[in-house]
Write a protein that holds these residues in place. Sequence first.
Motif, PDB file in Angstrom:
ATOM      1  N   PHE B 346       0.853  -1.189   0.000  1.00 55.30           N
ATOM      2  CA  PHE B 346       0.000   0.000   0.000  1.00 55.30           C
ATOM      3  C   PHE B 346       0.892   1.244   0.000  1.00 55.30           C
ATOM      4  O   PHE B 346       2.013   1.224   0.486  1.00 55.30           O
ATOM      5  CB  PHE B 346      -0.911  -0.027   1.239  1.00 55.30           C
ATOM      6  CG  PHE B 346      -1.985   1.016   1.216  1.00 55.30           C
ATOM      7  CD1 PHE B 346      -2.995   0.983   0.261  1.00 55.30           C
ATOM      8  CD2 PHE B 346      -1.988   2.053   2.145  1.00 55.30           C
ATOM      9  CE1 PHE B 346      -3.982   1.949   0.231  1.00 55.30           C
ATOM     10  CE2 PHE B 346      -2.967   3.037   2.125  1.00 55.30           C
ATOM     11  CZ  PHE B 346      -3.970   2.974   1.155  1.00 55.30           C
ATOM     12  N   ASP B 347       0.359   2.356  -0.546  1.00 54.86           N
ATOM     13  CA  ASP B 347       1.205   3.544  -0.752  1.00 54.86           C
ATOM     14  C   ASP B 347       1.465   4.378   0.506  1.00 54.86           C
ATOM     15  O   ASP B 347       2.320   5.262   0.496  1.00 54.86           O
ATOM     16  CB  ASP B 347       0.568   4.465  -1.805  1.00 54.86           C
ATOM     17  CG  ASP B 347       0.628   3.847  -3.198  1.00 54.86           C
ATOM     18  OD1 ASP B 347       1.528   3.017  -3.437  1.00 54.86           O
ATOM     19  OD2 ASP B 347      -0.225   4.197  -4.039  1.00 54.86           O
ATOM     20  N   ALA B 348       0.707   4.133   1.577  1.00 56.53           N
ATOM     21  CA  ALA B 348       0.817   5.009   2.754  1.00 56.53           C
ATOM     22  C   ALA B 348       2.262   5.177   3.218  1.00 56.53           C
ATOM     23  O   ALA B 348       2.718   6.287   3.526  1.00 56.53           O
ATOM     24  CB  ALA B 348      -0.055   4.478   3.893  1.00 56.53           C
ATOM     25  N   GLY B 349       2.999   4.056   3.247  1.00 54.91           N
ATOM     26  CA  GLY B 349       4.382   4.101   3.715  1.00 54.91           C
ATOM     27  C   GLY B 349       5.253   5.021   2.875  1.00 54.91           C
ATOM     28  O   GLY B 349       6.153   5.699   3.397  1.00 54.91           O
ATOM     29  N   LEU B 350       5.001   5.050   1.568  1.00 54.44           N
ATOM     30  CA  LEU B 350       5.790   5.917   0.693  1.00 54.44           C
ATOM     31  C   LEU B 350       5.609   7.386   1.088  1.00 54.44           C
ATOM     32  O   LEU B 350       6.561   8.166   1.079  1.00 54.44           O
ATOM     33  CB  LEU B 350       5.373   5.717  -0.772  1.00 54.44           C
ATOM     34  CG  LEU B 350       5.483   4.295  -1.340  1.00 54.44           C
ATOM     35  CD1 LEU B 350       4.983   4.265  -2.786  1.00 54.44           C
ATOM     36  CD2 LEU B 350       6.920   3.794  -1.257  1.00 54.44           C
ATOM     37  N   TYR B 351       4.379   7.730   1.445  1.00 53.72           N
ATOM     38  CA  TYR B 351       4.107   9.116   1.843  1.00 53.72           C
ATOM     39  C   TYR B 351       4.714   9.425   3.214  1.00 53.72           C
ATOM     40  O   TYR B 351       5.269  10.503   3.438  1.00 53.72           O
ATOM     41  CB  TYR B 351       2.592   9.381   1.848  1.00 53.72           C
ATOM     42  CG  TYR B 351       2.039   9.522   0.434  1.00 53.72           C
ATOM     43  CD1 TYR B 351       1.977  10.766  -0.186  1.00 53.72           C
ATOM     44  CD2 TYR B 351       1.631   8.408  -0.287  1.00 53.72           C
ATOM     45  CE1 TYR B 351       1.511  10.892  -1.481  1.00 53.72           C
ATOM     46  CE2 TYR B 351       1.171   8.528  -1.589  1.00 53.72           C
ATOM     47  CZ  TYR B 351       1.108   9.770  -2.187  1.00 53.72           C
ATOM     48  OH  TYR B 351       0.660   9.901  -3.480  1.00 53.72           O
ATOM     49  N   LEU B 352       4.604   8.469   4.124  1.00 55.77           N
ATOM     50  CA  LEU B 352       5.177   8.676   5.465  1.00 55.77           C
ATOM     51  C   LEU B 352       6.683   8.923   5.370  1.00 55.77           C
ATOM     52  O   LEU B 352       7.230   9.835   5.998  1.00 55.77           O
ATOM     53  CB  LEU B 352       4.896   7.453   6.336  1.00 55.77           C
ATOM     54  CG  LEU B 352       5.527   7.489   7.736  1.00 55.77           C
ATOM     55  CD1 LEU B 352       4.819   8.526   8.612  1.00 55.77           C
ATOM     56  CD2 LEU B 352       5.454   6.117   8.415  1.00 55.77           C
ATOM     57  N   LYS B 353       7.348   8.114   4.566  1.00 57.12           N
ATOM     58  CA  LYS B 353       8.810   8.229   4.465  1.00 57.12           C
ATOM     59  C   LYS B 353       9.207   9.541   3.803  1.00 57.12           C
ATOM     60  O   LYS B 353      10.154  10.206   4.221  1.00 57.12           O
ATOM     61  CB  LYS B 353       9.365   7.038   3.692  1.00 57.12           C
ATOM     62  CG  LYS B 353       9.208   5.713   4.430  1.00 57.12           C
ATOM     63  CD  LYS B 353       9.496   4.549   3.490  1.00 57.12           C
ATOM     64  CE  LYS B 353       9.146   3.206   4.140  1.00 57.12           C
ATOM     65  NZ  LYS B 353       9.198   2.121   3.130  1.00 57.12           N
TER      66      LYS B 353
END
Lengths: 403, 378
Positions: B346-353
Amino acid sequence: MTETNNLDGFRTEVSDWVQANFPSTLKGLDIMSESPSTKGVGADFSAWQKKLGDKGWGTPTWPKEYGGAGLSDPEAKVIRQEIAKAGAFNPIPPMTGMGVTMVGPTILEYGTDEQKAKHLPGIASGEVRWCLGLSEPNAGSDLASLATKAVDEGDAFILNGQKIWTSGAHISHWCGAVVRTDPKAKKRDGISFVMLPMDQPGVETRPIKLIAGSSPFCETFFNDARAEKTDLLGDLNDGWSVVKRLLQHERQSQTSSPGAPKVDAEPLQEQAKRYVGTEEDGRLADPDLRLRLVRNLMDGEAHKLTVSRITAEARGKVNVSAAASILKNSMTRVAQTKAELTLEMMGHQGVGWEGNQFTDDELQSVRDWLFGKAMSIYGGSAEIQNNIISKNILGLPETTQQG
Amino acid sequence: MAALTEEQTLIKDQAASWASAETPVAKFRAMRNEGPEQAFAQPTWSAMVDMGWTGILVPEEYGGSDLGYLTFGIVLEELGKQLTASPLFASAYVGASALVLAGTDAHKSEYLPKIVDGSAIFTLAIDEGPRHTPLRTALKAEAKGDGYVLSGSKTLVLEGMAATHFIVAARSSGKAGDAAGLSLFIVPAETAGLSRTQMKTMDSRGYAEVQFESVEVPSSALMGPADQAGEVLDEILDRARAGLGAEMLGVGAQAFAMTLDYLKTRKQFGAVIGSFQALGHRAAELFAAMELARSCGEAALQEIDSQSNSVAKACSLSKAKVGDFMHEMSNQLIQIHGGIGMTDEFDAGLYLKRARLLEGLYGNPAYHRDRYARLLGF
């Protein structure tokens, strides 16, 4: 009705008149918080009130026959500006309670000629003070669920019930009240707007003391109080449309302030330096307070920038930005936090209730802090605002939780 | 969104539709999986050049369109929403700002057209240690003959592996911590003694550690008078901070949109979870924080465009307030998505990082709160 089409000429006339008639002893008097008589200028105050009232300039746009001056809005603006420029003030609106700002305009719109002649001149001269009986203990935000009963007794209505948050009721001469005249009709359809004198056996007021101390708010009890039928404003059972209009006048009156604008108070960080002291490099000596202070200043700036962004976006656009809905909560948070920080920085000087060990500013800060707790309650509580944002702005569904 | 001109509205629409069609976050994910040293796709970069975005801050006499910072910010926000990777910010925003503010006429005519046509990639080499503290710059610049010798190292240099030119903050006199004694140099990447190493960061974007071992540069590499770059460096950094604010608004706005969508579709206990008041109120608070942050982010760009005298305050306000919002929003993006939010798929981690990298660049919110207080004199 205008006496002159030349506003510049009118401006000179007003300016000269104010110069000639405003008593210099009243200069700098803050009529919202100071009493003229305790300051020893009661006679000058009354004289100024009478002169302005005789001129009709306390309510300049009202018709001459009802105590106004029959002037246009631009002319009324000139009067406001020139009064402010001279360091003077218009004493009439505050002397009438809700009279000039709310009751008068509503009578002008809904009243009969007899009602106008009976009630308006007393407001225009500043002699008759009005309060409003709107909220009840069980009818706050949901005003239309009001329960105060008015029964038809021939020439008059007989009122029974209780009003709350009636500002200035204990010192008012007249009251405009919304009452239930048809208990069988749907809740908005059985309401009427009546006017009644406060000085009668059936009316009793009790000032409400708040956590900040004395307040202008009262509870008002009607026990067989009498309102003449000739003082029914608008049609019977059509009081809801009268009160809606009245509340529009309230909102309008809240956008303008009576006197000249106050000089900006000392910035919070400068006050903090005085109370807390600074390090050698000029930083506030309390680093924890310093950072919370800067957060509050930033939040205040963010709020101001959001107000101007919304104003800029709204220009020429029908849909005002969704950001408007967040302003009440953000303003409240900034103001309440600022009040907390003010007390904290004052330390032992930020706990005073009265007495000369504390400065006026310090005492006022305590009262402001306490009174400020109301901000997140009135006008739709902080929680109600978040409900509105989540449902109306974000489109989230109605809550499914019970209780 | 601020009240935009017709041209700005067009550019916003163009950037939004191009980014979502041509460089959706899936493309970033694919690039990440390959892990190239130059952490962006060449066609993406070429398309940006073709659309004229590299010239937004460049005066017309050097081939740009000179449309200003709010306009560039609009583009950066839209790219932030899709996590689009490119050297646009490092080169055409920060690099061009530095050249316009501090470059000599010769620098401008030599380099600005190359930034516009994409043949040069500029980047600012500023930080040296774990914290952003420009005054502590220690990389040494010693006068030697008709030039200078640079020795030291720089870390977390944006697009450092792809850059053709570095704008290097160096100490030409005084000691670390002094306000005076800083100079800026333009150093081509192939200069003898300069070496760079890729830094693999959690946001999978392009960063390098750059070593300067007795790097000799001519005096013509010096931007402005020696020892006096402190003030203009601050001006360059403020523009960079406002640009990061714009990208952070995009990252935060996208995280909010993903979260709101999930609140309206995910069902538990027989109801969409957005109907639970605890989550409805959390969404309302995040929305409020986003709107307040947006006002600060846009105001900083507008202050720069209007050359007001409160640019420094406005830029620190932007970096702090947008940073705080994005920090909380990126955490709630994971929390509200629950288990799925923890998966790499899922993309959420990409945004968090990405959010954490942006938050720290050129000063984190704490740095800017301290700076804001100092600017106000306490």
